[in-house]
Design a protein around this motif. Structure first.
Motif, mmCIF file in Angstrom:
data_model
loop_
_atom_site.group_PDB
_atom_site.id
_atom_site.type_symbol
_atom_site.label_atom_id
_atom_site.label_comp_id
_atom_site.label_asym_id
_atom_site.label_seq_id
_atom_site.Cartn_x
_atom_site.Cartn_y
_atom_site.Cartn_z
ATOM 1 N N ALA A 18 0.815 -1.210 0.000
ATOM 2 C CA ALA A 18 0.000 0.000 0.000
ATOM 3 C C ALA A 18 0.851 1.263 0.000
ATOM 4 C CB ALA A 18 -0.936 -0.009 1.205
ATOM 5 N N SER A 19 2.122 1.128 0.322
ATOM 6 C CA SER A 19 3.030 2.278 0.400
ATOM 7 C C SER A 19 3.814 2.511 -0.882
ATOM 8 C CB SER A 19 4.032 2.065 1.545
ATOM 9 O OG SER A 19 3.371 1.850 2.758
ATOM 10 N N LEU A 20 3.751 1.586 -1.836
ATOM 11 C CA LEU A 20 4.577 1.665 -3.042
ATOM 12 C C LEU A 20 3.857 2.363 -4.185
ATOM 13 C CD1 LEU A 20 6.110 -1.922 -3.013
ATOM 14 C CD2 LEU A 20 7.163 0.207 -2.218
ATOM 15 N N SER A 21 4.650 2.878 -5.129
ATOM 16 C CA SER A 21 4.118 3.503 -6.334
ATOM 17 C C SER A 21 3.314 2.494 -7.133
ATOM 18 C CB SER A 21 5.262 4.011 -7.213
ATOM 19 O OG SER A 21 6.130 4.826 -6.493
ATOM 20 N N ASP A 22 2.352 3.007 -7.886
ATOM 21 C CA ASP A 22 1.546 2.126 -8.738
ATOM 22 C C ASP A 22 2.432 1.299 -9.659
ATOM 23 O OD1 ASP A 22 -0.886 2.946 -7.735
ATOM 24 O OD2 ASP A 22 -1.204 4.466 -9.269
ATOM 25 N N GLY A 78 16.884 4.394 -7.720
ATOM 26 C CA GLY A 78 16.596 3.171 -6.973
ATOM 27 C C GLY A 78 16.843 3.356 -5.487
ATOM 28 N N ARG A 79 17.924 4.025 -5.157
ATOM 29 C CA ARG A 79 18.214 4.294 -3.737
ATOM 30 C C ARG A 79 17.148 5.221 -3.146
ATOM 31 N NH1 ARG A 79 22.989 1.855 -3.059
ATOM 32 N NH2 ARG A 79 24.337 1.757 -4.883
ATOM 33 N N ALA A 80 16.734 6.217 -3.920
ATOM 34 C CA ALA A 80 15.693 7.135 -3.450
ATOM 35 C C ALA A 80 14.365 6.395 -3.281
ATOM 36 C CB ALA A 80 15.544 8.301 -4.420
ATOM 37 N N PHE A 81 14.037 5.511 -4.228
ATOM 38 C CA PHE A 81 12.821 4.706 -4.132
ATOM 39 C C PHE A 81 12.816 3.907 -2.837
ATOM 40 C CE2 PHE A 81 11.470 0.228 -4.789
ATOM 41 C CZ PHE A 81 10.098 0.415 -4.759
ATOM 42 N N ARG A 82 13.938 3.267 -2.526
ATOM 43 C CA ARG A 82 14.038 2.478 -1.294
ATOM 44 C C ARG A 82 13.815 3.361 -0.075
ATOM 45 N NH1 ARG A 82 18.390 1.353 2.470
ATOM 46 N NH2 ARG A 82 18.012 -0.633 3.514
ATOM 47 N N ASP A 83 14.511 4.482 -0.030
ATOM 48 C CA ASP A 83 14.391 5.387 1.116
ATOM 49 C C ASP A 83 12.956 5.884 1.278
ATOM 50 O OD1 ASP A 83 17.102 5.028 1.499
ATOM 51 O OD2 ASP A 83 17.662 6.991 0.669
ATOM 52 N N GLU A 84 12.328 6.264 0.170
ATOM 53 C CA GLU A 84 10.952 6.771 0.221
ATOM 54 C C GLU A 84 9.980 5.671 0.656
ATOM 55 O OE1 GLU A 84 10.438 8.358 -3.719
ATOM 56 O OE2 GLU A 84 11.972 9.889 -3.358
ATOM 57 N N ALA A 85 10.193 4.456 0.183
ATOM 58 C CA ALA A 85 9.318 3.343 0.567
ATOM 59 C C ALA A 85 9.452 3.038 2.059
ATOM 60 C CB ALA A 85 9.640 2.100 -0.263
ATOM 61 N N ILE A 86 10.668 3.108 2.574
ATOM 62 C CA ILE A 86 10.880 2.856 4.004
ATOM 63 C C ILE A 86 10.175 3.925 4.834
ATOM 64 C CG2 ILE A 86 12.629 2.858 5.835
ATOM 65 C CD1 ILE A 86 14.483 1.393 3.808
ATOM 66 N N VAL A 107 6.251 3.232 4.517
ATOM 67 C CA VAL A 107 5.749 2.075 5.273
ATOM 68 C C VAL A 107 5.966 2.278 6.762
ATOM 69 C CG1 VAL A 107 7.759 0.520 5.228
ATOM 70 C CG2 VAL A 107 5.442 -0.430 5.193
ATOM 71 N N SER A 108 7.033 2.973 7.137
ATOM 72 C CA SER A 108 7.262 3.258 8.555
ATOM 73 C C SER A 108 6.141 4.120 9.121
ATOM 74 C CB SER A 108 8.613 3.942 8.757
ATOM 75 O OG SER A 108 9.659 3.042 8.450
#
Length: 152
Positions: free
Chosen positions: A29-33, A102-110, A113-114
């Motif tokens: 639910a936290s990830l981009s479409d 990719g690194r930004a995507f990971r950081d934003e997803a964390i 979801v946090s």
């Protein structure tokens, strides 16, 4: 250990599995479409373990087939989250690298979801997580060491 009771270990792993399903739904639910938790897991693996891995090594770490990994890597590459380049040590092989996106995507997803976790966790549950984390790390490490090439 009491090997006569098949529920002794199953019950614990069943709870871990349900927790994983609930947490994965929150991540989804936290990830981009168009991006799935499996895509996040690949990016997270590369960020944690270092990029420059072969698709086969990543597939092994994720416990999926090479074909499944190829599809996931195509999605990530089309989104600019990874780059795939020729392996200088094996002309037929490829290596996978995270991009800054990719690194930004990971950081934003964390972060995303946090925020979802923060909305449902109580101080007591946060304390519980802090206490059990070392045991979960030890269990994961043991299971990881016990893997066979075909899976656990």
């Amino acid at each position: 250990m009491d090997g006569d009771d098949p529920m002794r270990v199953f019950a614990a792993f069943n709870e871990i599995g349900i927790i994983s399903q609930l947490a994965t739904a929150m991540l989804a639910a936290s990830l981009s479409d168009g991006l799935h938790p499996s895509h996040f897991m690949i990016v997270n693996h590369l960020a944690r373990m270092g990029d420059g891995k072969t698709p086969v090594k990543i597939a092994g770490a994720m416990q999926v087939t090479k074909n499944t990994m190829t599809h996931s890597l195509r999605v990530l590459e089309s989104r600019g989250l990874i780059e795939i380049s020729a392996n200088p040590e094996d002309g037929r092989g490829k290596l996978v690298f995270l991009t800054e996106a990719g690194r930004a995507f990971r950081d934003e997803a964390i972060v995303a979801v946090s925020a979802r976790f923060d909305a449902v966790l109580t101080p007591e549950i946060e304390d519980l997580l802090a206490r059990i984390r070392p045991d979960l790390v030890a269990l994961r490490a043991h299971l990881d060491r016990s893997r066979t090439p075909q899976g656990i």
